[in-house]
Write an enzyme that holds these catalytic residues in place. Structure first.
Site, mmCIF file in Angstrom:
data_model
loop_
_atom_site.group_PDB
_atom_site.id
_atom_site.type_symbol
_atom_site.label_atom_id
_atom_site.label_comp_id
_atom_site.label_asym_id
_atom_site.label_seq_id
_atom_site.Cartn_x
_atom_site.Cartn_y
_atom_site.Cartn_z
ATOM 1 N N HIS A 87 -3.127 6.812 -0.196
ATOM 2 C CA HIS A 87 -2.943 7.207 -1.723
ATOM 3 C C HIS A 87 -1.558 8.233 -1.949
ATOM 4 O O HIS A 87 -1.625 9.130 -0.908
ATOM 5 C CB HIS A 87 -3.941 7.864 -2.184
ATOM 6 C CG HIS A 87 -4.268 8.043 -3.600
ATOM 7 N ND1 HIS A 87 -3.642 8.950 -4.554
ATOM 8 C CD2 HIS A 87 -4.990 7.234 -4.499
ATOM 9 C CE1 HIS A 87 -3.777 8.813 -5.668
ATOM 10 N NE2 HIS A 87 -4.615 7.531 -5.887
ATOM 11 N N PRO A 88 -0.688 8.190 -2.650
ATOM 12 C CA PRO A 88 0.401 9.079 -2.797
ATOM 13 C C PRO A 88 0.380 10.234 -3.630
ATOM 14 O O PRO A 88 0.932 10.950 -3.845
ATOM 15 C CB PRO A 88 1.439 8.108 -3.601
ATOM 16 C CG PRO A 88 0.555 7.268 -4.373
ATOM 17 C CD PRO A 88 -0.755 7.035 -3.749
ATOM 18 N N CYS A 89 -0.929 10.427 -4.035
ATOM 19 C CA CYS A 89 -1.118 11.788 -4.954
ATOM 20 C C CYS A 89 -0.637 13.112 -4.200
ATOM 21 O O CYS A 89 -0.077 14.128 -5.163
ATOM 22 C CB CYS A 89 -2.481 11.825 -5.320
ATOM 23 S SG CYS A 89 -3.584 12.308 -3.848
ATOM 24 N N GLN A 90 -0.455 13.151 -2.987
ATOM 25 C CA GLN A 90 -0.026 14.589 -2.423
ATOM 26 C C GLN A 90 1.435 14.555 -1.807
ATOM 27 O O GLN A 90 1.757 15.258 -1.352
ATOM 28 C CB GLN A 90 -0.851 15.028 -1.863
ATOM 29 C CG GLN A 90 -2.285 15.497 -2.346
ATOM 30 C CD GLN A 90 -3.162 16.155 -1.365
ATOM 31 O OE1 GLN A 90 -3.037 17.125 -0.563
ATOM 32 N NE2 GLN A 90 -4.515 15.914 -1.345
#
Length: 250
Positions: A205-208
């Site tokens: 997941h690229p959220c951070q």
């Protein structure tokens, strides 16, 4: 001058910028002197016919075999059913083609615009196969940051390929397991329909990722090298060190 000025909005990338950084990574792989590593580690730039967007495909053999016939068939799978030319053969091709980089592509005849899956040759004996992983780098439509997708293939019959336990067993190094389970710096492992095929797949997941990339100031030529250094290792993806070396000789 800051390299960040090369981008419209660092560390995010537009569609055109993503196509460019994909091309730079592809060229690094073509030019790198990888020797035998090239047989078990493939990088290809791909395009989708429906959207005209690009992505990177990386294929890595997960284990070797002492059985030379089994190993040879597994390597042919990764190479579309043909033997991989040696580095010497590639250098001869470059001389004959006046430095044309496409001459370095052993899989060129199988690479057609719009191809979205890697074709496994039917002549390969299905009972003589070794597990491998296919990584793909796609631009996330919302976060505007590259996203790493991955799928396992040819695992033993008792082990499902779309299974988080299999991912941790085959891909995640011991030092990353607790970090990923706690959704560490890259947001942890998630599952969703693949952006092209809609087949259930895993991704980081690229959220951070934005916060991690902001610490760097890299030119477009190094963008995916830096990005992969941040997100790839947690699922067993490390680029060969030869790809970090400048090579002007092809």
């Amino acid at each position: 001058m800051s390299h960040r000025e090369e981008y419209r909005q660092w560390p995010f990338v537009t569609d055109d910028e993503f196509a460019l950084v994909c091309a730079f990574l592809d060229q690094r792989y073509i030019k790198a002197r990888l020797g035998p590593t090239r047989q078990v580690f493939k990088i290809r730039s791909r395009w989708t016919a429906t959207t005209g967007s690009c992505y990177i495909e990386i294929i890595r053999l997960l284990q070797l075999s002492e059985d030379q016939d089994e190993l040879s068939l597994a390597l042919q799978k990764l190479n579309g059913g043909r033997e991989e030319p040696s580095e010497v053969d590639m250098e001869i091709d470059v001389e004959n083609e006046d430095g044309d980089q496409e001459a370095l592509r052993p899989d060129l005849e199988n690479h057609k615009p719009g191809t979205t899956t890697y074709q496994i040759p039917s002549q390969c004996n299905p009972y003589l196969s070794l597990p491998y992983v296919v990584y793909e780098i796609h631009l996330h439509p919302t976060y505007r940051i590259p996203t790493l997708w991955f799928t396992l293939h040819d695992l033993p019959m008792s082990e499902p390929t779309f299974d988080l336990n299999s991912v941790y067993r085959y891909l995640v190094p011991e030092g990353y397991k607790s970090q990923l389970r706690d959704a560490g710096i890259t947001g942890g492992i998630s599952a969703a329909p693949h952006p092209i095929t809609d087949v259930p797949s895993f991704f980081i997941h690229p959220c951070q990722t934005k916060e991690a990339m902001e610490r760097f100031d890299c030119p477009m030529t190094d963008y995916l090298m830096v990005w992969l250094g941040l997100v790839g290792g947690c699922v067993g993806l490390w680029l060969p060190p030869e790809m970090a070396q400048e090579n002007t000789n092809g």
